[in-house]
Design a protein around this motif. Structure first.
Motif, short mmCIF file in Angstrom:
data_model
loop_
_atom_site.label_atom_id
_atom_site.label_comp_id
_atom_site.label_asym_id
_atom_site.label_seq_id
_atom_site.Cartn_x
_atom_site.Cartn_y
_atom_site.Cartn_z
N ASP A 133 -18.24 -31.26 89.64
CA ASP A 133 -19.46 -31.75 88.86
C ASP A 133 -20.74 -30.60 88.53
OD1 ASP A 133 -18.52 -34.28 88.51
OD2 ASP A 133 -18.94 -34.83 90.78
N PHE A 134 -21.67 -31.20 87.97
CA PHE A 134 -22.87 -30.21 87.70
C PHE A 134 -23.71 -30.57 89.11
CE2 PHE A 134 -27.56 -30.36 86.68
CZ PHE A 134 -27.53 -28.99 85.94
N ALA A 135 -24.35 -29.22 89.54
CA ALA A 135 -24.97 -29.29 90.58
C ALA A 135 -26.24 -28.32 90.56
CB ALA A 135 -23.97 -29.09 91.77
N LYS A 136 -27.21 -28.41 90.13
CA LYS A 136 -28.27 -27.55 89.91
C LYS A 136 -29.14 -27.56 91.08
CE LYS A 136 -31.98 -26.24 86.84
NZ LYS A 136 -32.60 -26.66 85.71
N ASP A 137 -29.51 -28.90 91.46
CA ASP A 137 -30.27 -28.91 92.75
C ASP A 137 -29.60 -29.12 94.19
OD1 ASP A 137 -32.47 -28.52 91.06
OD2 ASP A 137 -32.52 -30.95 90.57
N THR A 138 -28.33 -29.33 94.03
CA THR A 138 -27.39 -29.22 95.28
C THR A 138 -26.62 -28.11 95.35
OG1 THR A 138 -26.06 -30.84 94.31
CG2 THR A 138 -27.93 -31.80 95.33
N LEU A 139 -25.84 -28.06 96.38
CA LEU A 139 -24.48 -27.18 96.75
C LEU A 139 -23.41 -27.83 96.58
CD1 LEU A 139 -26.04 -25.12 99.40
CD2 LEU A 139 -26.36 -24.68 96.92
N VAL A 140 -22.51 -27.17 96.06
CA VAL A 140 -20.87 -27.42 96.07
C VAL A 140 -20.33 -26.53 96.43
CG1 VAL A 140 -21.36 -29.16 94.03
CG2 VAL A 140 -20.76 -26.83 93.47
N TYR A 141 -18.98 -26.77 97.05
CA TYR A 141 -17.99 -25.82 97.49
C TYR A 141 -17.02 -25.11 96.71
CZ TYR A 141 -15.04 -23.62 101.10
OH TYR A 141 -14.29 -22.76 101.76
N SER A 142 -17.06 -23.67 96.70
CA SER A 142 -16.28 -23.06 96.05
C SER A 142 -14.96 -22.51 96.56
CB SER A 142 -17.05 -21.99 95.30
OG SER A 142 -16.18 -20.96 94.65
N ARG A 143 -13.86 -22.93 96.08
CA ARG A 143 -12.66 -22.61 96.87
C ARG A 143 -12.49 -21.08 96.83
NH1 ARG A 143 -8.50 -27.22 95.19
NH2 ARG A 143 -9.53 -29.13 96.03
N LYS A 189 -30.48 -27.13 77.38
CA LYS A 189 -31.58 -27.63 76.61
C LYS A 189 -32.89 -26.85 76.81
CE LYS A 189 -33.23 -30.78 73.99
NZ LYS A 189 -32.83 -30.79 72.30
N ASN A 190 -33.36 -26.18 75.61
CA ASN A 190 -34.71 -25.48 75.54
C ASN A 190 -34.62 -24.41 76.92
OD1 ASN A 190 -35.69 -27.04 73.66
ND2 ASN A 190 -36.51 -28.74 75.01
N GLY A 191 -33.37 -23.73 77.21
CA GLY A 191 -33.31 -22.77 78.01
C GLY A 191 -33.02 -23.01 79.26
N GLU A 192 -32.89 -24.25 79.60
CA GLU A 192 -32.58 -24.75 81.06
C GLU A 192 -31.13 -25.60 81.04
OE1 GLU A 192 -35.71 -26.98 82.68
OE2 GLU A 192 -37.04 -25.41 82.44
N ASN A 193 -30.40 -25.50 81.95
CA ASN A 193 -29.20 -26.17 81.85
C ASN A 193 -29.21 -27.65 82.54
OD1 ASN A 193 -28.42 -23.07 82.71
ND2 ASN A 193 -26.21 -24.33 82.25
N ILE A 194 -28.72 -28.40 81.69
CA ILE A 194 -28.77 -30.02 82.07
C ILE A 194 -27.28 -30.46 82.45
CG2 ILE A 194 -30.74 -30.23 80.70
CD1 ILE A 194 -28.92 -31.50 78.49
N ASP A 195 -27.41 -31.44 82.95
CA ASP A 195 -25.90 -32.12 83.31
C ASP A 195 -25.16 -32.47 81.96
OD1 ASP A 195 -23.79 -33.23 84.27
OD2 ASP A 195 -24.96 -34.89 85.48
N PRO A 196 -24.11 -31.70 81.69
CA PRO A 196 -23.36 -32.45 80.39
C PRO A 196 -22.82 -33.72 80.32
CG PRO A 196 -22.47 -30.50 81.46
CD PRO A 196 -23.30 -30.74 82.34
N MET A 197 -22.86 -34.24 81.54
CA MET A 197 -22.51 -35.64 81.29
C MET A 197 -23.49 -36.59 80.69
SD MET A 197 -19.44 -35.40 82.33
CE MET A 197 -18.88 -37.20 82.20
N THR A 198 -24.94 -36.11 80.62
CA THR A 198 -25.63 -37.09 80.23
C THR A 198 -25.35 -37.05 78.62
OG1 THR A 198 -27.10 -35.06 79.56
CG2 THR A 198 -27.44 -36.57 81.68
N LEU A 199 -24.65 -36.20 77.92
CA LEU A 199 -24.31 -36.19 76.51
C LEU A 199 -22.81 -36.51 76.16
CD1 LEU A 199 -26.64 -33.20 75.18
CD2 LEU A 199 -26.97 -35.74 75.40
N LEU A 200 -21.84 -36.25 77.23
CA LEU A 200 -20.68 -36.39 76.90
C LEU A 200 -20.12 -37.95 77.02
CD1 LEU A 200 -19.17 -33.40 79.09
CD2 LEU A 200 -19.15 -33.77 76.53
N PRO A 201 -19.15 -38.42 76.42
CA PRO A 201 -18.65 -39.87 76.63
C PRO A 201 -18.30 -40.08 78.03
CG PRO A 201 -17.01 -38.51 75.44
CD PRO A 201 -18.00 -37.44 75.73
N ASN A 202 -18.58 -41.16 78.51
CA ASN A 202 -18.15 -41.60 80.21
C ASN A 202 -16.65 -42.05 80.10
OD1 ASN A 202 -20.74 -41.09 80.71
ND2 ASN A 202 -21.32 -43.13 80.38
#
Length: 261
Positions: A140-150, A248-261
């Motif tokens: 998932d998108f994780a701009k303000d949190t951390l995710v584990y990279s294998r 969006k306007n130079g900043e990364n946003i969560d793609p799932m806000t615009l992609l179909p669920n």
């Protein structure tokens, strides 16, 4: 019968005169003016000679002074009247001739054409994107949190989403736009960025090829721009996938806000 023929000849003659005046009218008027001035000079000179001859001025020189002293008023009244009459007659004749000369038509003024203004279409506001590949979201998108990279074996932020799909699966443009940039990213591999206008851009990474589209070209929603590859060094340990970002306007946003669920 003779009267009819005479009128016809007069009409033809008048027509020929008008044609002559329309082509060489200026020169005819000039010649006519010169002739009138010459005739006027002759008439005035002749009348003055007759006048002074009758008065005895030509035969007897002393008579000139006598006439000048005693009859000055009479001379001033008579001579100008003779000249003025002649000039009035000449002026009337010249006006008649000038009226017969047709005026040269004025050329119409041509207005310079106005160049049409170039109309730049306003980009449409996009509220939904097409899924660039069909598959499962494995990271998932994780701009303000951390995710584990294998691959890196560490926790880090993640500016997009990873969509699982087999290698070689076609990657499609999520919306209409202009290909802004095609390059090989050191971390995310072969990358394509599409500008959709209104400050919206999409970013496709870990691609298989960069020769299916060219920069500064128009692509339509659903056009194939590349395929799923294995070029992202920072995600090479993960399953085969597309790394997809929305900016969006130079900043990364969560793609799932615009992609179909």
């Amino acid at each position: 019968m003779k009267k009819s023929m005479f009128k016809t000849n007069d009409s033809v003659t008048l027509k020929k005169m008008l044609q002559l005046l329309s082509t060489k009218g200026f020169y005819i008027v000039l010649l006519f003016c010169v002739l009138i001035i010459g005739v006027t000079g002759v008439l005035v000179t002749r009348r003055n000679i007759e006048y002074f001859s009758d008065s005895g001025v030509i035969d007897d020189e002393p008579a000139v002074n006598e006439i000048a002293d005693n009859n000055l008023t009479e001379q001033n009244e008579d001579v100008p009247v003779i000249v003025q009459d002649d000039l009035d007659s000449i002026g009337t004749e010249m006006e008649k001739v000038i009226e017969l000369v047709p005026e040269k038509p004025k050329e119409p003024v041509q207005a310079e054409p106005i160049a049409p203004k170039k109309v730049v279409p306003t980009p449409k506001v996009i509220d939904k994107l097409l899924m660039p590949v069909d598959g499962e979201i494995i990271l998932d998108f994780a701009k303000d949190t951390l995710v584990y990279s294998r691959t890196l074996e560490q926790w880090s932020s993640h500016d997009g989403v990873d969509i699982k799909s087999d290698r070689g699966t076609p990657v499609k443009a999520a919306a209409d736009g202009i290909v802004e940039k095609i390059y090989n990213d050191n971390k995310l591999g072969i990358t394509i960025i599409i500008d959709h206008g209104n400050g919206l851009k999409t970013k496709y990474c870990n691609l298989s090829t960069d020769n299916m589209v060219e920069a500064e070209t128009l692509v339509k929603k659903g056009d194939t721009i590349s395929g799923i590859g294995n070029s992202a060094t920072f995600e090479i340990g993960d399953q085969s996938h597309l790394h997809f970002e929305v900016i969006k306007n130079g900043e990364n946003i969560d793609p799932m806000t615009l992609l179909p669920n």
